[in-house]
Design a protein around this motif. Structure first.
Motif, PDB file in Angstrom:
ATOM      1  N   PRO A 181      37.842  66.942  25.428  1.00 35.87           N
ATOM      2  CA  PRO A 181      37.982  67.526  26.335  1.00 35.87           C
ATOM      3  C   PRO A 181      39.286  68.400  26.861  1.00 35.87           C
ATOM      4  O   PRO A 181      39.561  69.406  27.122  1.00 35.87           O
ATOM      5  N   ARG A 182      40.391  67.306  26.810  1.00 33.89           N
ATOM      6  CA  ARG A 182      41.625  67.818  27.098  1.00 33.89           C
ATOM      7  C   ARG A 182      42.294  68.692  26.485  1.00 33.89           C
ATOM      8  O   ARG A 182      43.419  69.216  26.698  1.00 33.89           O
ATOM      9  N   LEU A 183      42.015  69.002  25.104  1.00 32.88           N
ATOM     10  CA  LEU A 183      42.425  69.767  24.200  1.00 32.88           C
ATOM     11  C   LEU A 183      41.297  71.045  24.054  1.00 32.88           C
ATOM     12  O   LEU A 183      41.783  71.771  23.326  1.00 32.88           O
ATOM     13  N   MET A 184      40.362  71.138  24.721  1.00 27.14           N
ATOM     14  CA  MET A 184      39.302  72.173  24.430  1.00 27.14           C
ATOM     15  C   MET A 184      40.033  73.362  25.112  1.00 27.14           C
ATOM     16  O   MET A 184      40.429  73.509  26.307  1.00 27.14           O
ATOM     17  N   THR A 185      40.008  74.568  24.459  1.00 32.21           N
ATOM     18  CA  THR A 185      40.323  75.698  24.946  1.00 32.21           C
ATOM     19  C   THR A 185      39.455  76.447  26.103  1.00 32.21           C
ATOM     20  O   THR A 185      38.268  76.407  25.971  1.00 32.21           O
ATOM     21  N   GLY A 186      40.126  76.323  27.214  1.00 34.82           N
ATOM     22  CA  GLY A 186      39.285  77.036  28.449  1.00 34.82           C
ATOM     23  C   GLY A 186      38.483  75.861  29.253  1.00 34.82           C
ATOM     24  O   GLY A 186      37.654  76.397  30.024  1.00 34.82           O
ATOM     25  N   GLY A 187      38.666  74.626  28.775  1.00 34.57           N
ATOM     26  CA  GLY A 187      37.862  73.837  29.500  1.00 34.57           C
ATOM     27  C   GLY A 187      38.398  73.445  30.865  1.00 34.57           C
ATOM     28  O   GLY A 187      37.432  72.839  31.728  1.00 34.57           O
ATOM     29  N   GLY A 188      39.644  73.434  31.254  1.00 30.59           N
ATOM     30  CA  GLY A 188      40.201  73.210  32.406  1.00 30.59           C
ATOM     31  C   GLY A 188      40.264  71.895  32.551  1.00 30.59           C
ATOM     32  O   GLY A 188      40.366  71.129  33.819  1.00 30.59           O
ATOM     33  N   PHE A 189      40.461  71.020  31.645  1.00 33.67           N
ATOM     34  CA  PHE A 189      40.570  69.486  31.733  1.00 33.67           C
ATOM     35  C   PHE A 189      42.012  69.487  31.850  1.00 33.67           C
ATOM     36  O   PHE A 189      42.844  69.878  31.345  1.00 33.67           O
ATOM     37  N   ILE A 190      42.356  68.092  32.541  1.00 32.83           N
ATOM     38  CA  ILE A 190      43.694  67.539  32.589  1.00 32.83           C
ATOM     39  C   ILE A 190      44.020  66.427  31.575  1.00 32.83           C
ATOM     40  O   ILE A 190      43.207  65.404  31.454  1.00 32.83           O
ATOM     41  N   ASP A 191      45.129  66.787  30.869  1.00 33.74           N
ATOM     42  CA  ASP A 191      45.593  65.789  29.917  1.00 33.74           C
ATOM     43  C   ASP A 191      46.342  64.790  30.690  1.00 33.74           C
ATOM     44  O   ASP A 191      47.588  64.964  31.132  1.00 33.74           O
ATOM     45  N   THR A 192      45.702  63.666  31.237  1.00 36.57           N
ATOM     46  CA  THR A 192      46.314  62.639  32.070  1.00 36.57           C
ATOM     47  C   THR A 192      47.549  61.995  31.684  1.00 36.57           C
ATOM     48  O   THR A 192      48.611  61.466  32.344  1.00 36.57           O
ATOM     49  N   VAL A 193      47.888  61.780  30.198  1.00 42.23           N
ATOM     50  CA  VAL A 193      48.955  61.226  29.868  1.00 42.23           C
ATOM     51  C   VAL A 193      50.228  62.125  30.019  1.00 42.23           C
ATOM     52  O   VAL A 193      51.323  61.617  30.320  1.00 42.23           O
ATOM     53  N   GLN A 194      50.052  63.453  29.540  1.00 40.55           N
ATOM     54  CA  GLN A 194      51.310  64.120  29.851  1.00 40.55           C
ATOM     55  C   GLN A 194      51.275  64.562  31.281  1.00 40.55           C
ATOM     56  O   GLN A 194      52.522  64.566  31.819  1.00 40.55           O
ATOM     57  N   ALA A 195      50.271  64.538  31.905  1.00 36.16           N
ATOM     58  CA  ALA A 195      50.498  64.996  33.573  1.00 36.16           C
ATOM     59  C   ALA A 195      51.370  63.846  34.152  1.00 36.16           C
ATOM     60  O   ALA A 195      52.062  64.137  35.060  1.00 36.16           O
ATOM     61  N   HIS A 196      51.143  62.592  33.783  1.00 39.20           N
ATOM     62  CA  HIS A 196      51.747  61.420  34.508  1.00 39.20           C
ATOM     63  C   HIS A 196      53.007  60.912  33.717  1.00 39.20           C
ATOM     64  O   HIS A 196      53.259  59.859  34.030  1.00 39.20           O
ATOM     65  N   HIS A 197      52.980  61.390  32.730  1.00 40.95           N
ATOM     66  CA  HIS A 197      54.311  61.034  31.670  1.00 40.95           C
ATOM     67  C   HIS A 197      54.198  59.535  31.601  1.00 40.95           C
ATOM     68  O   HIS A 197      54.882  58.760  31.347  1.00 40.95           O
ATOM     69  N   THR A 198      52.951  58.991  30.936  1.00 38.75           N
ATOM     70  CA  THR A 198      52.716  57.722  30.441  1.00 38.75           C
ATOM     71  C   THR A 198      52.103  57.615  29.089  1.00 38.75           C
ATOM     72  O   THR A 198      51.960  58.809  28.350  1.00 38.75           O
ATOM     73  N   TRP A 199      52.822  56.732  28.265  1.00 40.11           N
ATOM     74  CA  TRP A 199      52.072  56.578  26.743  1.00 40.11           C
ATOM     75  C   TRP A 199      50.890  55.875  26.843  1.00 40.11           C
ATOM     76  O   TRP A 199      50.527  54.680  27.519  1.00 40.11           O
ATOM     77  N   THR A 254      33.937  54.650  31.618  1.00 40.24           N
ATOM     78  CA  THR A 254      34.602  55.254  32.567  1.00 40.24           C
ATOM     79  C   THR A 254      36.192  55.757  32.288  1.00 40.24           C
ATOM     80  O   THR A 254      36.404  56.972  32.655  1.00 40.24           O
ATOM     81  N   VAL A 255      36.912  55.070  31.708  1.00 37.31           N
ATOM     82  CA  VAL A 255      38.167  55.240  31.122  1.00 37.31           C
ATOM     83  C   VAL A 255      38.110  56.634  30.451  1.00 37.31           C
ATOM     84  O   VAL A 255      38.878  57.521  30.448  1.00 37.31           O
ATOM     85  N   ILE A 256      37.419  56.605  29.081  1.00 36.67           N
ATOM     86  CA  ILE A 256      37.512  57.586  28.222  1.00 36.67           C
ATOM     87  C   ILE A 256      36.983  59.066  28.808  1.00 36.67           C
ATOM     88  O   ILE A 256      37.492  60.041  28.315  1.00 36.67           O
ATOM     89  N   ILE A 257      35.988  59.028  29.702  1.00 38.14           N
ATOM     90  CA  ILE A 257      35.673  60.124  30.613  1.00 38.14           C
ATOM     91  C   ILE A 257      36.621  60.543  31.414  1.00 38.14           C
ATOM     92  O   ILE A 257      37.194  61.717  31.674  1.00 38.14           O
ATOM     93  N   SER A 258      37.237  59.731  32.098  1.00 41.95           N
ATOM     94  CA  SER A 258      38.324  59.985  33.502  1.00 41.95           C
ATOM     95  C   SER A 258      39.531  60.575  32.586  1.00 41.95           C
ATOM     96  O   SER A 258      40.283  61.550  33.428  1.00 41.95           O
ATOM     97  N   THR A 259      39.850  60.102  31.606  1.00 45.66           N
ATOM     98  CA  THR A 259      41.348  60.530  30.959  1.00 45.66           C
ATOM     99  C   THR A 259      40.829  61.843  29.989  1.00 45.66           C
ATOM    100  O   THR A 259      41.798  62.257  29.417  1.00 45.66           O
ATOM    101  N   ALA A 260      39.850  62.227  30.076  1.00 42.13           N
ATOM    102  CA  ALA A 260      39.412  63.639  29.116  1.00 42.13           C
ATOM    103  C   ALA A 260      39.585  63.313  27.618  1.00 42.13           C
ATOM    104  O   ALA A 260      40.056  64.172  26.980  1.00 42.13           O
ATOM    105  N   ASN A 261      39.497  61.972  27.290  1.00 44.14           N
ATOM    106  CA  ASN A 261      39.557  61.884  25.815  1.00 44.14           C
ATOM    107  C   ASN A 261      38.283  61.837  25.046  1.00 44.14           C
ATOM    108  O   ASN A 261      38.399  62.067  23.713  1.00 44.14           O
ATOM    109  N   HIS A 262      37.226  61.823  25.926  1.00 47.06           N
ATOM    110  CA  HIS A 262      35.891  61.868  25.006  1.00 47.06           C
ATOM    111  C   HIS A 262      34.935  62.417  25.890  1.00 47.06           C
ATOM    112  O   HIS A 262      34.929  62.451  27.230  1.00 47.06           O
ATOM    113  N   PHE A 263      33.755  63.407  25.102  1.00 48.04           N
ATOM    114  CA  PHE A 263      32.627  63.720  26.096  1.00 48.04           C
ATOM    115  C   PHE A 263      31.710  62.482  26.052  1.00 48.04           C
ATOM    116  O   PHE A 263      31.801  61.528  25.272  1.00 48.04           O
ATOM    117  N   TRP A 264      30.493  62.736  26.877  1.00 50.90           N
ATOM    118  CA  TRP A 264      29.458  61.604  27.034  1.00 50.90           C
ATOM    119  C   TRP A 264      28.939  61.559  25.372  1.00 50.90           C
ATOM    120  O   TRP A 264      28.432  60.385  24.986  1.00 50.90           O
TER     121      TRP A 264
END
Length: 321
Positions: A181-199, A254-264
């Protein structure tokens, strides 16, 4: 004089009978040899078959050096195959849009709302980023070690489930590239790793250059966490530990959905792979993983019998006293 007497004829008959009897005995002996060899071969085959059957029903604990080498080589090959799959960005984006539309049709497309809601709580989303990056490996390795030490009779079958699950996932990565989700074009998801500068992801930052960005279907975070959770739930003795085992895959979901790394649907794919893994182990070992003996039969039968020290002292007869 030239005609044989009765005595001579009797001696000749007895000699012929003896000769014929000897020949029959020799033939019988010759006939028995291959039959005996066949029976011996059949007995060896039956013994081997019984040994294989016993090994399948009560698999022995492998040697630790073999197991470490197997796990290390397997994960190395898994990483190579996973990251060597062509990324096919256009296909991955098209598949992501198809998954997203399907979830909207099913009424379960809530990933966007969850992603934005959790992202607003800085400490929570940061913790989830680290959770995603670390516990996936730490917990899985920890459960493997625990099974090897405390449940050696179930270890091989449980490890087989994990290997089969991961092997099927590689097929999914190859034939169904999917943008998260975080890399989907036009999805509007937040890449939480880049947004909060965490690895927190091998698909973000410098690691993205050596990792397949579109290996999202199925989710092995869910497949592995459910494998760990079920092992803990069925085999742990303390109730609170068993509860934690059930909570672990739920927390991972919960984590994989919240971080936008996976769909249901990625999580559903992971569960399907795990189901096939359990069915494969059931077919191989003739029993469900957690119903196998805790300790292999070989270890229980080969264990030396200990007796009190005084029992081993030589007894003195009353006559000598």
């Amino acid at each position: 004089m030239g005609e044989p007497t009765e005595i001579q004829r009797g001696d000749a008959a007895r000699a012929d009978a003896a000769h014929d009897g000897g020949s029959e005995a020799a033939r019988a002996s010759t006939a028995r040899q291959p039959e005996g060899a066949t029976r011996a071969a059949q007995s060896r085959t039956a013994a081997l078959r019984n040994r294989v059957r016993d090994q399948r029903r009560s698999p022995a604990r492998p040697r630790i050096w073999f197991e470490l080498a197997l796990i290390g080589i397997s994960y190395w090959l898994y990483s190579i195959v996973r990251n060597a799959v062509p990324e096919q960005e256009a296909v991955a984006q098209r598949n992501a849009r198809w998954i997203w539309d399907l979830e909207h049709h099913l009424g379960i497309a809530v990933e966007h709302s969850i992603n934005h809601a959790v992202d607003s709580v800085g400490w929570l989303i940061t913790g989830m980023n680290y959770y995603y990056a670390t516990l996936h490996f730490i917990i899985t390795i920890g459960v493997l070690v625990w099974l090897y030490r405390s449940h050696p009779g179930r270890y091989v079958a449980a490890r087989t489930v994990l290997f089969v699950t991961t092997g099927i996932a590689l097929v999914g990565f190859y034939f169904f590239p999917l943008a998260p989700p975080r890399l989907m074009t036009g999805g509007g998801f937040i890449d939480t790793v880049q947004a909060h500068h965490t690895w927190g992801s091998f698909a973000s930052g410098p690691a993205a250059h050596v990792s397949n960005l579109y290996a999202a279907m199925p989710s092995m975070h869910i497949g592995w966490s459910m494998w760990c959770g079920l092992a803990i739930f069925f085999l742990a003795r303390r109730t609170w530990v068993r509860v934690l085992g059930l909570m672990y895959p739920l927390a991972t979901l919960t984590v994989i959905i919240s971080t936008a790394n996976h769909f249901w649907m990625d999580a559903v794919g992971g569960e399907i792979c795990l189901t096939v893994g359990f069915l494969t182990a059931r077919w191989l070992y003739h029993e469900w993983v957690y119903k196998l003996p805790q300790v292999p039969a070989r270890e229980t039968t080969d264990r030396p019998v200990t007796v009190p020290e005084q029992w081993s002292e030589p007894t003195v007869s009353s006559a000598r006293r």
